[in-house]
Each structure stands twice: as C-alpha cells, then as structure tokens.
Design a protein around this motif. Structure first.
Motif: not given
Length: 749
Positions: A573-582, A678-695
C-alpha cells in the motif's frame, strides 16, 4: 423593490446563527508522544491491596452479601413480595390458562419427536415449568418441550436403543418372524432420554456457576437460524410416516433425513387413507387458525386455541368411530394416571452421551436466552445469562429424576404467554397446573388421540422456522459471510444430523472470524483539510496525502495469523519496499565503485537537496566549491581539494511512515516481532516508522512483550495520527554528505 443588500442581510444573519449554534472543538497543545505521556501526563495508580486482601474481601460474608446471593439464586424473591395482585393476577390467569391449553398438545406431540411415549411429554411440561418459576429471570418465556431439542434427544435415543435390539422370537416357537418388543424398546429409550437430561442439567448448572453465560454468543444468529431451519426439515421428515400412517424404521446419524424420506416413499403405497384424510384435515384447520390468529392478533383478546380444538375433536372422532380398531389408525395409547415416583437415572449409559449432552445443553440455552432477551428488551427489564443457565440446569437435573426429557423455551408458547397479557411467571405456573390436572385426573381421555393429529400439530408449529428461508436473499444483500454461515449450518445439519451439523457449523463460524482477521481492509490515509480527520485516499476525494509521509491503516489486531499479511500489505500500500531499496542501493554502490576506478582522485558521496525533491548529479571540483559557497549543500567537509563529489539517486521519496493502530485491540509476540523487524528494515533505508493511535491496554501489552528495547523507544509512539504527522513534518530529515573510503549509502529526502 428591496435592494440586494437588504436581501443578503437575513442570509448572512442566518449563516452566523448556524455557525454560532454549531458546537466547536478547539484545543491547542504540544505534540505528544508516549515518552512525554508516561513522564509528564499520565501516572498509573498504585494498587496497594495484596492478593490475599483481595481474596479475603471477596470471600468475606455479610448480611447484604448473603441476601444478594439468595435473591440472585432465587429471582422470584425480587418480584413476588411486591406482586401487584389487582393489576397482574387476572392477566396472568388468562395467560396461564391459554398457555397451558397450548402446552398440553405440544407436550404429547413433542414426546413423539423424542422417541418416548407421549405421557413423558406431559411430565416434561409440568416439573421444569414449575421449577423455572422460582429460578428463572425471564418473566415471559414458556419453558417446556421444544421441537428442536426433542428431535436431538430422539436421535440419541434411537441411536442408543434401535429397533434391532428389541426383536424377540415368539414364545410358542413357531416359524413366525421376530416380533418387536415395543415396551422394552420404549423403556430403554426413556432411560437414555432421562440420563441425557441429567447430564445436560449438570453441564448447564456448572457452566452457570462458572459464569459461562457468554458461550451463547458463539452461536451467531445466522448459525442458529440455519440450524433450526434444518431441524425443521428433520422434524417434518420424521412426521411424514405418522401423517401417512405407514410403518418405517426411525433412523439417526448422518444422512438420517434422506434415509427416512426414502423409507417413507418406498412404503407410500401402503398409506392408510383414513389416517391421511384425518391428518390433512387437522393440518388445514390448524393452518387456517394460525393465519387467523396472526391477522387478527390485535383484535382477538386471546388467540384461538387451535391445537386443543384439534386434540379434543380428533380424540372424539377417533373414539366414536373406533378408528384404531376398525381402520387401523395409530393412536397415542395408554396414558397412565398420576405422576411417577422419583427414580435415579441409569448412569451406566453416561459414557456414550457426553458429546451429545454438550450439544443439547448449548443449543437449549441459546434458544432460551435469545428469546428471553427479546422479551426483556421489549418490556424494559434485564435477564441474567448466568442465572438462566443455572435455572435451566436445575430444571433439567431435578426433573430428570421424575422421568422427564430435556426442555428449553418454546417460541410459539412464549408468544402466546406474552400476547395474552402474561406479566410474570405466575402464568407459567398456572400453565403447569393445567398439565398436572390432565396427568392426574383426565389423562386417560386422550388415549384414543390419533398420532396423525399430533403430527399435524408439530408440522404447523414449524411454519415459523420455514419462513427463515427468507433470510437467504436478505443476507445475500447484506453479508455474504453470514449467508455462508447460514447455508453451512443448514446443509451440514440436514445431511450430517443435528449433532455433527452443529459442530461443523460452529467450526465454520469460528473460521470465518479467523478469515476476517486475516483478510481485513487496509489502506493509506490522507488528511481532510481543516478537520483533523484522516480517511482512506482511495475512497474520499477530499483526503490528501502529506508529501513524503504515508499513513497506513490496517483494520484488525496484529497477531500470529495475520502478521505476515500486515507486513506485506504495508509494503504494497505504501509503495515502499525496503528489500527493493536495498537492491537499488547495492546497484548504486557497484556503479560508484566502477566510476571510482575511472578517477584518479577519491570520491566524496553526498546529496544535493532542492525543494521539493532531491536532485542528483556528478559535479566537478570547481562546481562543487561554487555550490558550497552558495550554500546549496547542507554539510561542508574539510576534505582535500582533490576530492570529487558524487551525488547519489534517492532510494525513495517517502521519508516517514505512520502506522495507524486505532483499530488494533491486541498484539501478540509474533506480531510484535514482525513490527520491530519491519521498522528495522525501513530504518536501514532511511525511512522513519512511527506508531499512532495505541490504546492504553495495547500499550500495556507492548510493555509486557518488551517491545521498547534496543532501537525501539516510547518516543516512536503517538496518541493520535495527527500527533505523529506533525512530528514527522517537523523532523523531516535533511540529506547529508557522507564521506567514506569508497562509497556510502544514499540519503533520502
């Protein structure tokens, strides 16, 4: 003529009035993250009580607790002391007599479904009803025999005591064929039904004590309606032989309905015409009466008692014309006068009945509680599911010692009890006394009652269940999954029998829940201007994405069954695949290494940033110095003037991803590991991942799973999507030149 200005003034005033009357929601606060919330905003209450103190408090006895426990166990104490005699008594008497008149023929008829002599249906219409008056919480349901439960009991009784076990050779030793010992067979089937009822009562009572009243929620409405429709098919097929007056074997188990129908059709040439005419006459009469009661229910003070009319008239006709002797019409036969003394069930039969008893217990309770809740909602009171389990358990367990079979509430009788003005279970008590009067005093009167009349009563009372076929087009329009549950419950119960059919339907219903959690809706959210709302960009044209930020929404919790799907949907959905970026990064490195081999001076790897995107090129040394002087590079380095700078292509235009967890209610260890990975994989390609809306409960689960370790910190979690978006916009990464010996990873805007 009025001027345009004068015309506009009322409109402006109306607009201002609407704006003033509209509720406004304004708040100004800092952007919160979980770290700030834990340290500055929220502090957990300290629980100073120990486990021992809590147990002591729970087990402590007082007059108030004892009184509350007694009232809870005997709900009659909540309304009987304040019973308004003048307002309620007459209505309850009329309702009780009307219900008793219906209960009498239904008790006789449903005993045939349970494969026991008809008098046991009368016993089952007296003892349980009397007990429910004291222990039940519903004021309107009529407890007693019910077609579906009776049919399930009959299936078990026939399986455990088939006809083949009771054929005996004639005593004179002649060459005649073996004769069926009906009395021995019926006695054995009564024992089976009684032991099954005892076990059902124990199960229901124990489940009630353990507060398992919620188990009925697993029998979803489409499942119950499909199951009861299949039960109606079984009932009609089982009654065809009584309607036609043919002699066939009674089958049980898988395909029993097909075998029974085949047996009836194979003997249709031996139909007793007198039985058929009498049965069809009763059937047509009852159908007309039922239709009249439905059409004129608001005008009739009480429903026309069609069943008791059929019983009285058909009994009189049978006795007057000697239908049993002269025309071979099967009749009810001997009905012993009086009640049987209590006797212990034959517990040696228990091992073969355990699985059946669970099925009967759950189905019986689900029928009772669903109808009880309908009437409670209509009349403004509440019912306790756990106490209903206890009440039904006691009704079945205690009554089984007086030779009854399992009971629950009947929809048709409950509607009669409620529609005729019944206010409390005093009406049910009076109905049971009507049955008692017949058993003790005038039971012998109904001995000539033709069985075909009882078959007609049963069939007409199933019309409401057959109307449930109308659910199919409705469910097709509203929910394909619920339609599948209905069809599976119906087909499985018709073909496999009610016991296995219920198990298959329940399993399928649970699988649909797993399917829904494994195939939830996911999408990318965008903000609706000037609202603070975030909606799916594929569904709403007003929703717009922030540049460089993807907000991913997944409409389910995250656990072992769907964690892989979550990760795959996120990348798709996001179109950002860390494996392909690597892979792209490695390709860039190879190209730079090749380019470095063609230069005499060392390379400097850096990026040039221009709004809104990063541009990339290979510059000469003079051009690089000019760019540095003009401030177009963010970082300056003191490398040798002989260095060359190489600008890498960006790996992605997305610099931040927000995981919207507002729909997630729980997460397990597998899901937590998948998210961290998956957050670690995105961090390796300089994409910051955050989480929102946790109860807060979800945050507690993350803490217990030790989610916030290593590179994961509470500062990566935000209470709302908007908090997360604002932080990502504020901390938008700037590209930096990164000198290395050979090559460095490309930076991303």
């Amino acid at each position: 003529m009025s001027s345009p200005a004068s015309v506009m003034e009322p409109e402006d005033a109306a607009a201002r009035e609407d704006a003033e009357s509209q509720l406004m929601y304004r708040i100004e606060r800092p952007v919160y993250d979980e770290g700030f919330i834990r340290t500055k905003l929220l502090h957990r209450k300290e629980n100073s009580t120990t486990l021992r103190q809590r147990l002591a408090q729970h087990c402590r006895c007082s007059n108030e607790k004892a009184k509350a426990a007694l009232v809870s166990f005997l709900p009659i104490l909540t309304w009987l002391p304040s019973y308004p005699v003048k307002q309620y008594l007459f209505s309850d008497v009329v309702s009780g007599l009307s219900t008793g008149v219906v209960q009498l023929p239904q008790g006789l008829a449903y005993a045939m479904l349970a494969a026991v002599p008809p008098v046991y249906g009368l016993y089952s219409s007296f003892y349980p009803v009397l007990l429910y008056t004291f222990f039940g919480t519903s004021r309107h349901i009529s407890v007693g025999t019910f077609a579906v439960i009776s049919l399930m009991i009959g299936g078990v009784a026939v399986r455990e005591a088939p006809d083949s076990m009771f054929y005996i050779m004639p005593a004179n030793g002649s060459n005649m064929s073996a004769v069926l010992d009906v009395e021995a067979r019926d006695a054995r089937r009564v024992q089976v039904a009684v032991v099954l009822t005892t076990l059902v009562g124990i199960i229901q009572f124990v489940l009630g004590l353990l507060r398992f009243g919620f188990v009925a929620i697993y029998l979803t409405e489409p499942l119950v309606r499909g199951f009861t429709t299949a039960a109606a098919v079984h009932v009609v097929v089982s009654q065809l032989k009584y309607l036609l007056g043919v002699k066939t074997q009674r089958f049980s188990g898988p395909l029993s309905a097909i075998f029974s129908l085949k047996a009836v059709l194979s003997h249709i040439t031996s139909t007793n015409v007198t039985t058929l005419i009498l049965g069809l006459s009763c059937l047509i009469f009852l159908y007309v009466i039922k239709d009249l009661n439905e059409r004129f229910k608001k005008k009739l003070p009480i429903p026309i008692p069609g069943e008791i009319i059929v019983v009285i008239v058909s009994t009189g006709v049978s006795f007057g014309l000697s239908l049993s002797d002269d025309y071979k019409v099967d009749v009810v036969g001997k009905i012993p006068t009086g009640l049987l003394p209590p006797a212990a069930p034959v517990f040696s039969l228990l091992p073969n009945l355990i699985t059946d008893s669970f099925a009967v217990a759950i189905v019986g309770f689900s029928m009772g509680i669903s109808l009880a809740k309908i009437f409670a909602l209509k009349h403004g009171y509440s019912v306790d599911g756990n106490q209903e389990l206890i009440a039904l358990g006691l009704c079945n367990f205690i009554s089984s010692f007086f030779q009854t079979f399992t009971v629950t509430c009947s929809m048709s009788r409950s509607l009669v009890q409620e529609s005729t003005g019944g206010k409390t279970q005093i009406a049910g008590l009076l109905a049971s006394l009507v049955v008692l009067l017949v058993v003790v005093a005038i039971g012998f009167v109904f001995q000539p009652l033709p069985q075909t009349a009882l078959a007609a009563i049963i069939m007409v009372n199933l019309l409401g269940m057959f109307k449930q076929f109308r659910d199919i087009p409705s469910l097709w329009r509203t929910s394909k999954i619920e339609l599948a549950i209905w069809l599976v419950a119906f087909v499985a119960s018709v073909l496999l029998g009610l016991d296995y059919g219920l198990l298959v339907a329940l399993t399928f219903a649970i699988l649909t829940v797993i399917y829904r959690t494994q195939s939830p809706k996911s999408g990318v959210l965008g903000h609706v201007p000037d609202s603070g709302l975030y909606c799916d960009v594929d569904e709403y044209e007003e929703a717009a994405e922030y540049e460089g930020i993807k907000i991913f929404h997944f409409n389910s919790s995250i656990y072992f069954a769907n964690s892989d799907l979550y990760v795959n949907s996120l990348k798709e959905k996001t179109g950002v695949n860390p494996e392909r970026l690597q892979v792209a990064r490695k390709a860039q490195k190879k190209r730079l290494e090749k380019a470095n081999g063609n230069h005499n001076s060392p390379l400097k790897i850096c990026a040039k940033y221009k709004e809104p995107v990063v541009t990339h090129e290979v510059l000469s040394q003079n051009h690089l110095e000019a760019e540095q002087r003009n401030g177009q590079l963010w970082d300056r380095h003191s490398e040798s003037d002989l260095e060359e700078a190489v600008f890498l292509a960006p790996l992605s235009t997305i610099h931040s991803i927000v995981l919207d967890w507002t729909s997630s209610s729980f997460i397990d260890s597998v899901g937590a590991k998948a998210i961290k990975q998956v957050i670690k994989e995105y961090a390796a390609v300089d994409v910051k991942v955050v989480i929102a809306g946790c109860s807060r409960s979800l945050m507690s689960e993350l803490d217990s799973l030790q989610f916030f370790t290593g590179f994961m910190t509470p500062e990566m979690v935000f209470p709302t999507v908007h908090d997360a978006v604002l932080r990502c916009l504020h901390s938008k990464p700037r590209p930096q030149a990164a000198p290395t010996n050979d090559t460095t990873a490309a930076t991303e805007a």
